[in-house]
Design a protein around this motif. Structure first.
Motif, PDB file in Angstrom:
ATOM      1  N   GLY A  16       0.788  -1.224   0.000  1.00  0.00           N
ATOM      2  CA  GLY A  16       0.000   0.000   0.000  1.00  0.00           C
ATOM      3  C   GLY A  16       0.813   1.263   0.000  1.00  0.00           C
ATOM      4  O   GLY A  16       0.365   2.303   0.460  1.00  0.00           O
ATOM      5  N   VAL A  17       2.039   1.167  -0.517  1.00  0.00           N
ATOM      6  CA  VAL A  17       2.881   2.373  -0.559  1.00  0.00           C
ATOM      7  C   VAL A  17       2.502   3.190  -1.791  1.00  0.00           C
ATOM      8  O   VAL A  17       2.468   2.667  -2.900  1.00  0.00           O
ATOM      9  CB  VAL A  17       4.370   1.993  -0.590  1.00  0.00           C
ATOM     10  N   THR A  18       2.221   4.470  -1.611  1.00  0.00           N
ATOM     11  CA  THR A  18       1.826   5.326  -2.726  1.00  0.00           C
ATOM     12  C   THR A  18       3.044   5.778  -3.522  1.00  0.00           C
ATOM     13  O   THR A  18       4.184   5.570  -3.117  1.00  0.00           O
ATOM     14  CB  THR A  18       1.123   6.590  -2.203  1.00  0.00           C
ATOM     15  N   ARG A  19       2.758   6.463  -4.652  1.00  0.00           N
ATOM     16  CA  ARG A  19       3.886   6.960  -5.457  1.00  0.00           C
ATOM     17  C   ARG A  19       4.666   8.009  -4.683  1.00  0.00           C
ATOM     18  O   ARG A  19       5.869   8.079  -4.763  1.00  0.00           O
ATOM     19  CB  ARG A  19       3.374   7.535  -6.779  1.00  0.00           C
ATOM     20  N   ARG A  20       3.958   8.872  -3.948  1.00  0.00           N
ATOM     21  CA  ARG A  20       4.675   9.864  -3.140  1.00  0.00           C
ATOM     22  C   ARG A  20       5.510   9.175  -2.071  1.00  0.00           C
ATOM     23  O   ARG A  20       6.638   9.541  -1.792  1.00  0.00           O
ATOM     24  CB  ARG A  20       3.679  10.826  -2.481  1.00  0.00           C
TER      25      ARG A  20
ATOM     26  N   GLU C  70       4.640  31.664   3.194  1.00  0.00           N
ATOM     27  CA  GLU C  70       3.198  31.547   3.313  1.00  0.00           C
ATOM     28  C   GLU C  70       2.646  30.144   3.026  1.00  0.00           C
ATOM     29  O   GLU C  70       1.499  29.868   3.287  1.00  0.00           O
ATOM     30  CB  GLU C  70       2.496  32.562   2.405  1.00  0.00           C
ATOM     31  N   VAL C  71       3.508  29.240   2.452  1.00  0.00           N
ATOM     32  CA  VAL C  71       2.998  27.918   2.095  1.00  0.00           C
ATOM     33  C   VAL C  71       3.574  26.845   3.011  1.00  0.00           C
ATOM     34  O   VAL C  71       4.775  26.798   3.229  1.00  0.00           O
ATOM     35  CB  VAL C  71       3.354  27.572   0.630  1.00  0.00           C
ATOM     36  N   SER C  72       2.718  25.991   3.543  1.00  0.00           N
ATOM     37  CA  SER C  72       3.168  24.790   4.246  1.00  0.00           C
ATOM     38  C   SER C  72       2.292  23.639   3.773  1.00  0.00           C
ATOM     39  O   SER C  72       1.119  23.835   3.508  1.00  0.00           O
ATOM     40  CB  SER C  72       2.971  24.910   5.768  1.00  0.00           C
ATOM     41  N   ALA C  73       2.905  22.450   3.649  1.00  0.00           N
ATOM     42  CA  ALA C  73       2.111  21.297   3.250  1.00  0.00           C
ATOM     43  C   ALA C  73       2.436  20.138   4.160  1.00  0.00           C
ATOM     44  O   ALA C  73       3.564  20.021   4.648  1.00  0.00           O
ATOM     45  CB  ALA C  73       2.387  20.934   1.803  1.00  0.00           C
ATOM     46  N   HIS C  74       1.505  19.308   4.377  1.00  0.00           N
ATOM     47  CA  HIS C  74       1.698  18.136   5.223  1.00  0.00           C
ATOM     48  C   HIS C  74       1.434  16.903   4.373  1.00  0.00           C
ATOM     49  O   HIS C  74       0.529  16.886   3.572  1.00  0.00           O
ATOM     50  CB  HIS C  74       0.722  18.207   6.409  1.00  0.00           C
ATOM     51  N   LEU C  75       2.262  15.890   4.514  1.00  0.00           N
ATOM     52  CA  LEU C  75       2.199  14.735   3.633  1.00  0.00           C
ATOM     53  C   LEU C  75       2.163  13.508   4.512  1.00  0.00           C
ATOM     54  O   LEU C  75       2.948  13.383   5.460  1.00  0.00           O
ATOM     55  CB  LEU C  75       3.510  14.742   2.822  1.00  0.00           C
ATOM     56  N   TRP C  92      12.481  26.072  -0.797  1.00  0.00           N
ATOM     57  CA  TRP C  92      11.591  25.154  -0.079  1.00  0.00           C
ATOM     58  C   TRP C  92      12.388  24.201   0.798  1.00  0.00           C
ATOM     59  O   TRP C  92      13.486  23.786   0.461  1.00  0.00           O
ATOM     60  CB  TRP C  92      10.785  24.319  -1.088  1.00  0.00           C
ATOM     61  N   PHE C  93      11.751  23.834   1.944  1.00  0.00           N
ATOM     62  CA  PHE C  93      12.327  22.791   2.788  1.00  0.00           C
ATOM     63  C   PHE C  93      11.428  21.567   2.714  1.00  0.00           C
ATOM     64  O   PHE C  93      10.194  21.701   2.696  1.00  0.00           O
ATOM     65  CB  PHE C  93      12.397  23.237   4.243  1.00  0.00           C
ATOM     66  N   ILE C  94      12.031  20.372   2.631  1.00  0.00           N
ATOM     67  CA  ILE C  94      11.255  19.136   2.625  1.00  0.00           C
ATOM     68  C   ILE C  94      11.854  18.224   3.681  1.00  0.00           C
ATOM     69  O   ILE C  94      13.021  17.842   3.600  1.00  0.00           O
ATOM     70  CB  ILE C  94      11.295  18.424   1.258  1.00  0.00           C
ATOM     71  N   GLU C  95      11.094  17.930   4.682  1.00  0.00           N
ATOM     72  CA  GLU C  95      11.574  17.092   5.773  1.00  0.00           C
ATOM     73  C   GLU C  95      10.749  15.811   5.820  1.00  0.00           C
ATOM     74  O   GLU C  95       9.534  15.862   6.008  1.00  0.00           O
ATOM     75  CB  GLU C  95      11.443  17.851   7.094  1.00  0.00           C
ATOM     76  N   HIS C  96      11.426  14.660   5.598  1.00  0.00           N
ATOM     77  CA  HIS C  96      10.731  13.377   5.632  1.00  0.00           C
ATOM     78  C   HIS C  96      10.990  12.679   6.951  1.00  0.00           C
ATOM     79  O   HIS C  96      12.136  12.573   7.384  1.00  0.00           O
ATOM     80  CB  HIS C  96      11.237  12.459   4.499  1.00  0.00           C
ATOM     81  N   ILE C 116       7.498  16.518  -5.114  1.00  0.00           N
ATOM     82  CA  ILE C 116       6.690  15.555  -4.360  1.00  0.00           C
ATOM     83  C   ILE C 116       5.251  16.037  -4.159  1.00  0.00           C
ATOM     84  O   ILE C 116       4.355  15.253  -3.919  1.00  0.00           O
ATOM     85  CB  ILE C 116       7.378  15.212  -3.013  1.00  0.00           C
ATOM     86  N   LEU C 117       5.025  17.357  -4.275  1.00  0.00           N
ATOM     87  CA  LEU C 117       3.669  17.887  -4.083  1.00  0.00           C
ATOM     88  C   LEU C 117       2.794  17.696  -5.319  1.00  0.00           C
ATOM     89  O   LEU C 117       1.584  17.562  -5.212  1.00  0.00           O
ATOM     90  CB  LEU C 117       3.722  19.369  -3.703  1.00  0.00           C
ATOM     91  N   ALA C 118       3.455  17.695  -6.486  1.00  0.00           N
ATOM     92  CA  ALA C 118       2.664  17.583  -7.717  1.00  0.00           C
ATOM     93  C   ALA C 118       2.091  16.170  -7.838  1.00  0.00           C
ATOM     94  O   ALA C 118       2.715  15.187  -7.440  1.00  0.00           O
ATOM     95  CB  ALA C 118       3.547  17.889  -8.920  1.00  0.00           C
ATOM     96  N   THR C 119       0.937  16.070  -8.401  1.00  0.00           N
ATOM     97  CA  THR C 119       0.306  14.752  -8.568  1.00  0.00           C
ATOM     98  C   THR C 119       0.871  14.056  -9.799  1.00  0.00           C
ATOM     99  O   THR C 119       1.038  14.681 -10.856  1.00  0.00           O
ATOM    100  CB  THR C 119      -1.215  14.914  -8.732  1.00  0.00           C
TER     101      THR C 119
END
Lengths: 363, 420, 146, 220
Positions: A16-20, C70-75, C92-96, C116-119
């Motif tokens: 179930g791992v997504t592409r992201r 002004e932008v933050s996203a949560h994944l 941009w900062f991306i922290e996994h 990583i944000l784009a579909t």
């Protein structure tokens, strides 16, 4: 055996791992392998097709510190994902089986994956007397030679396996040697360190898993991605070295201000490892950041390299004592030389025959 | 009777090595800068004239006899020995092409006094029979007759008579108890008797008691030039004997470079004791008289003159300021040569070179530097303080077809005296 | 033993914003070059911050210096990830982080929008077909992959 | 596998002890050999002092006279470049100071590495220029024997290996450092028996020259 035929891509999707999620995994893998972020697409492509290898882990003259280091990453993590995907078929510290069952597992793995499995070794091999270290009645040498015969490559984890380590330190009572002293017909990847950084161990496995090839190695058989730069060159205290700001004791102003530890014996300039960027304990800190110089544990013979607290450039002998003996000897021999010179000249003066105008011309 | 042999030469070399020599040879890094200070190199461009190279025989003896590594190398046959052939080849370098002017000793970055070593090396050359025959003959005349040019007292007496008759001056000879005993060089007796006249005029003007010595008037010392302490000692001893017989307080060295060196600096060491009298160069004496106001001179003349520093007096003798103060006394238009005083260039005839016919062509060739130096000043008269320099320069200028009158500084001062 | 106690086991980050001795300053210069590249040639840059030998406090100073925009996203994918634009747009900062909250990667992207944000196009295609299926049979729910 | 490290340990240990011992004994022998020959005291009446002019010459001979500089600028400049670069990289590089500290018991402040690095490049350039000069200048060519070239090489190697080691241009590093140390040991061993001795004896030479001139009242 089902997992052996499945690619990592399939396995991840089944979980179930997504592409992201996969992209994130690839990013983390690139970071772990110390590869540039531009490699992420290539890693993704390769991982899609990666197949699960069998790994046999042999422990010889060692302290289990390497396994401890590796298992420090105990929480479910990306490392675990990788270990989920390799088949660790034999590891006598970690495996559940013991005795004959354990050895049977090893032989089964060797048989099933003939010519394709990886052998990981920690610890050195005693050649002085095979009885110094045996497993299941076999000497380490026998076990190693037998296991390596069908392997695709050997990963020597830790300084003992890579260079002989502590067992090989003077006077080397067991006649310890490194893996590469014995295995000469198979690729040997050295992952030295006492212990090696867990991320480095998994990084090497990830590389093999990802690309199915061995990473580029340096002169000592170490993956260049991790061992390509010295501790010194990557050290955040390096600017202090260049500016000549040093701690002279462990409790002086320089030590408090975090200045360079060269004069306290830091072996950073001659040690190649990734400590300065990978750090330890989930990136908390590393020896130099904690205020102690590098002891050079990822280098050959680091135990015998002249003391942890002596500056690198200082010779190992007792120089001051030797120098004073030499001065004494020099004065003695010098006095003799002086005496000879004076005798030579006094003799010449005694032999002087007065020059008169009668004998100016050579006859 | 003794005989000049290689073995005697080697022994002399051995005798001559002292701590400075050893330190000098140890320090040389073959940088070649001494060549740039040497007339014989700068004017010919031939690297064989590089000063330090002229010392190869002495250097070999030092290395092979006085260093541990040299002795080891000698046993192993790794060093070249000093041979008769080597010394024969080096005779030209140590005599014909070195005036011991010591300019090289001044430029060496490690501080080697090369002229000091050339003087020492010549001891070995003499003892092995490798000195120029002309200088040998001069030495023979000096010892046998009393003067390298063969001038006997009879000749001097005749000059004295002339001068006394012409000028009415009195020239005392052999007066016991006089204060000053001037020495002469035979060149002054023969070529420049005006020096003797000037001396008489100055001493009379200053009211000093002085005397010549009939058996010790010759100041030149061929022993120093050829490089034999034994011969030099004999010649110095004559002067000391004469001065002691006349009980003088001062012996005055004449306008002659090496004469000053031999009596002022080497003399006491040669005879092994201090002198009971003082030695002054005539220019030092004149400067003292100037200071004490005993020289009354007329208005300085406006003629453009320049001065050639004799090496032995200036660079090697430390008489540099006295001549300039005296020149200021008599001239309002004195110009220095570009390199002067300590840095003066040699006339090319010192150190026995002018007495050596083997060196004549080379000496004329290298004189070009001095000629250019003189011409650059635009002076209409050249003053010096050494009869030998004066003769060499006169001959040199003639060879280059330059007309320029010369005068000794003592004469110049004497000419400017005014009697009240 | 007092002296021993006075040894700081962990060197504290200096309170100043002094970048002189650390690696922050050269990194900031690199970022500004990357920004210019993005502006002039539309070329994005990714920097792996784990590979920068930061000293104590360096990362903190870098984050403070650049600030938050002004932008933050949560994944949420294999653990949480945060993406935010710094106070300087385009940085941009991306922290996994993994499932147990440990940081597994920390990157900086100098770009218009982190990849990583784009579909992903494949996801769009799958999305379309799932949506259509859901419309045909609304009881199927809304999640992809289930 | 461990050859480079073994080599470094040998170079830092036994080899260094041997080299230092030979160096010290050799230099002392050489100085005794020179000083034992003495200098007779002159009986002539001095016109000046010996001590001060001697000391003055020790310092003043460091500067070239104008004429020499004009005639041989290359020799002078190459000499300066080399000696200044060498002294800086030898005496003001921190690892070297630590070595002196361990040998003689005291140290001194060093210079930042980029400056030392530049000094090393200057020294190497100076030495290369000096070699070129020695091979082409007719005077130097005639004067130079095998020893002069040996001495050049002995001086060049430590600078070169030091530079290569510092910039990691030889792998592995222990080999680079070992080669650097070994090249210095070679230099130390041959130092007392070659012209390298001028490092010490030039002070004697300059002093003698200055003192003998001072005695006669001349500035040297």
């Amino acid at each position: 055996m089902d997992t052996n035929t499945k690619t990592l891509g399939e396995a991840l999707r089944r979980n179930g791992v997504t592409r992201r999620g996969f992209l994130k995994f690839c990013t983390a893998t690139a970071s772990m392998m110390a590869l540039p972020p531009s490699m992420v697409p290539a890693i993704a492509a390769a991982l899609e097709q990666a197949r699960r290898p069998s790994v046999i882990w042999l422990s010889f003259q060692e302290c289990t510190g390497c396994t401890e280091s590796l298992s420090r990453s105990h929480a479910p993590s990306l490392e675990n994902l990788i270990f989920d995907h390799i088949s660790l078929d034999y590891h006598h510290t970690l495996q559940v089986a013991s005795g004959e069952a354990a050895e049977a597992a090893r032989e089964a793995a060797m048989h099933a994956n003939e010519g394709a499995y990886l052998v990981v070794v920690d610890g050195s091999i005693p050649l002085g007397n095979p009885g110094y270290s045996t497993i299941a009645g076999f000497s380490n040498l026998q076990t190693l030679e037998e296991t390596v015969a069908g392997a695709v490559a050997v990963i020597a984890v830790g300084t003992c396996a890579s260079f002989g380590g502590l067992p090989k330190a003077y006077p080397n009572p067991t006649g310890a040697v490194s893996v590469s002293d014995i295995v000469t017909d198979k690729p040997v990847i050295n992952v030295p360190g006492c212990p090696p950084i867990p991320m480095v161990i998994t990084g090497v496995l990830a590389h093999y898993l990802t690309f199915g090839t061995l990473p580029e190695l340096d002169h000592y058989g170490r993956p260049k991605a991790f061992y390509g730069t010295s501790i010194h060159d990557r050290c955040y205290r390096r600017p202090f070295y260049d500016k000549g700001r040093f701690a002279h004791t462990f409790d002086d102003e320089g030590a408090r201000k975090g200045w360079c530890l060269y004069k306290l014996g830091c072996k950073g300039p001659m040690t190649y490892n990734a400590c300065a960027t990978a750090k330890w304990n989930q990136g908390t800190s590393w020896p130099v950041e904690s205020g102690h110089g590098c002891i050079g544990c990822a280098e050959p013979d680091f135990w015998d390299a002249g003391g942890f607290y002596n500056a690198l450039s200082v010779p190992t002998g007792e120089i001051s004592r030797n120098a004073s003996y030499a001065i004494a000897a020099g004065v003695g021999v010098g006095a003799i030389a002086a005496g000879i010179n004076q005798r030579t000249r006094n003799k010449a003066v005694r032999q002087h025959a007065e020059v008169t105008i009668e004998d100016l011309e050579k006859r | 009777m003794n005989e000049a042999t290689l073995e005697r030469g080697l022994n002399a070399f051995r005798e001559q090595v002292d701590a400075p020599v050893a330190a000098f040879f140890s320090s040389c890094v073959s940088c070649g800068l001494c060549a740039e200070a040497c007339l014989f190199y700068t004017e010919t461009g031939d690297p064989k004239y590089t000063p330090i190279r002229k010392l190869e025989p002495l250097r070999r003896v030092w290395e092979q006899e006085y260093t541990l590594i040299g002795r080891v190398k000698k046993v192993l046959g790794l060093v070249e020995p000093v041979t008769d052939e080597l010394l024969q080849e080096w005779q030209e370098l140590l005599y014909d092409s070195c005036t011991m002017c010591a300019r090289c000793s001044l430029v060496c970055p490690v501080g080697n006094d090369i002229a000091y070593m050339v003087r020492k090396a010549r001891e070995g050359m003499v003892a092995s029979g490798n000195s120029p025959t002309d200088v040998q003959a001069a030495a023979e005349r000096a010892v046998r007759i009393g003067s390298p040019m063969g001038v006997r007292y009879k000749a001097l007496a005749a000059q004295i008579q002339h001068i006394e008759a012409d000028t009415g001056l009195v020239i005392p000879v052999d007066q016991v108890g006089a204060d000053y005993m001037p020495l002469l060089s035979s060149m002054e007796v023969i070529n420049f008797p005006e020096y003797i006249e000037s001396l008489a005029r100055i001493f009379q003007h200053a009211g000093l008691s002085w005397t010549l010595c009939s058996d010790a008037f010759e100041a030149t010392n061929t022993g120093i030039q050829i490089g034999s302490s034994d011969i030099a000692r004999e010649l110095v001893q004559r002067i000391v004997d004469g001065a002691e017989r006349l009980q003088v307080k001062y012996v005055i060295a004449p306008e002659c470079g090496h004469a000053y060196t031999s009596i002022r600096w080497d003399g006491p060491d040669l005879i092994g004791r201090r002198f009971p009298f003082k030695v002054l160069h005539i220019l030092e004496l004149l400067d003292e008289l100037r200071v004490s106001g005993r020289l009354k001179t007329e208005k300085p003349s406006a003629e453009r003159i320049t001065f050639h520093d004799p090496c032995s007096i200036g660079r090697k003798g430390g008489v540099i300021d006295s001549p300039r103060r005296l020149l200021g006394l008599v001239s309002s238009n004195f110009v220095e040569m570009k390199d002067h005083g300590t840095w003066n260039w040699c006339c090319g005839g010192g150190g026995g070179v002018s007495a050596n016919t083997d060196a004549e062509a080379l000496r004329t060739r290298v004189f070009r530097r001095k000629k250019d130096q003189i011409e650059e000043t635009g002076a209409s008269k050249l003053i010096t303080a050494c009869a030998n320099c004066r003769l060499v320069i006169e001959e040199g200028l003639e060879a280059y077809n330059v007309e320029l009158p010369m005068e000794g500084l003592t004469e110049l001062v004497a000419h400017h005296l005014v009697e009240d | 033993m007092n002296a021993l106690k006075s040894i700081p086991v962990l060197v504290e980050a200096p309170a100043t914003r002094d970048f002189c001795y650390q690696n922050t300053l050269p990194l900031l210069h690199e970022i500004s070059h990357a920004l210019r590249r993005l502006q002039q040639e539309q070329l994005p840059t990714t920097i792996d911050l784990n590979a920068i030998p930061f000293g104590p406090g360096d990362e903190q100073r870098l984050l403070e210096f650049l600030g938050r925009g002004e932008v933050s996203a949560h994944l949420e994918a294999l653990g949480n990830s945060s993406v935010w634009e710094s106070g300087y747009p385009g940085i941009w900062f991306i922290e996994h982080r993994n499932e147990s909250g440990e940081r597994v990667a920390f990157q900086m992207e100098i770009t218009t929008l982190p990849a990583i944000l784009a579909t992903h196009p494949d996801d769009i295609a799958e999305s379309l077909s799932s949506l259509q299926k859901a419309l045909e049979n609304p009881s199927l729910g809304h999640r992809i992959g289930d | 596998m461990n050859d480079a490290m073994d080599f470094l340990l040998w170079a830092r240990g036994t080899a260094f002890d041997v080299a230092l011992t030979i160096f010290i004994i050799g230099v002392i022998i050489r100085l005794f050999e020179i000083l034992s020959l003495g200098r007779p005291r002159s009986l002539a009446e001095p016109k000046g002092n010996q001590l001060l002019p001697g000391m003055k010459s020790v310092i003043s001979r460091t500067l070239p006279d104008n004429g020499t500089f004009k005639r041989q600028p290359l020799t002078v400049i190459a000499g300066y470049l080399f000696h200044i670069g060498l002294l800086i990289s030898l005496l003001l590089f921190i690892p070297h100071i630590e070595l002196f500290n361990a040998t003689v018991g005291f140290g001194w402040p060093g210079l930042p590495n980029p400056i030392v690095d530049a000094a090393t490049v200057i020294a190497i350039t100076g030495l290369l220029a000096a070699l070129w000069n020695r091979l082409t200048n007719p005077v130097m060519k005639l004067l130079s024997d095998k020893e002069d070239y040996l001495v050049w090489l002995l001086t060049f190697l430590p600078l070169l290996t030091g530079y290569l080691a510092y910039h990691r241009m030889i792998e592995p590093y222990p080999l680079a450092l070992g080669l650097h140390i070994l090249s210095i040991e070679l230099l130390l061993i041959l130092f007392p028996f070659t012209k390298l001795m001028h490092t010490f004896t030039l002070f004697l030479a300059r002093w003698y020259n200055g003192a003998m001139s001072g005695f006669r009242g001349v500035q040297s």
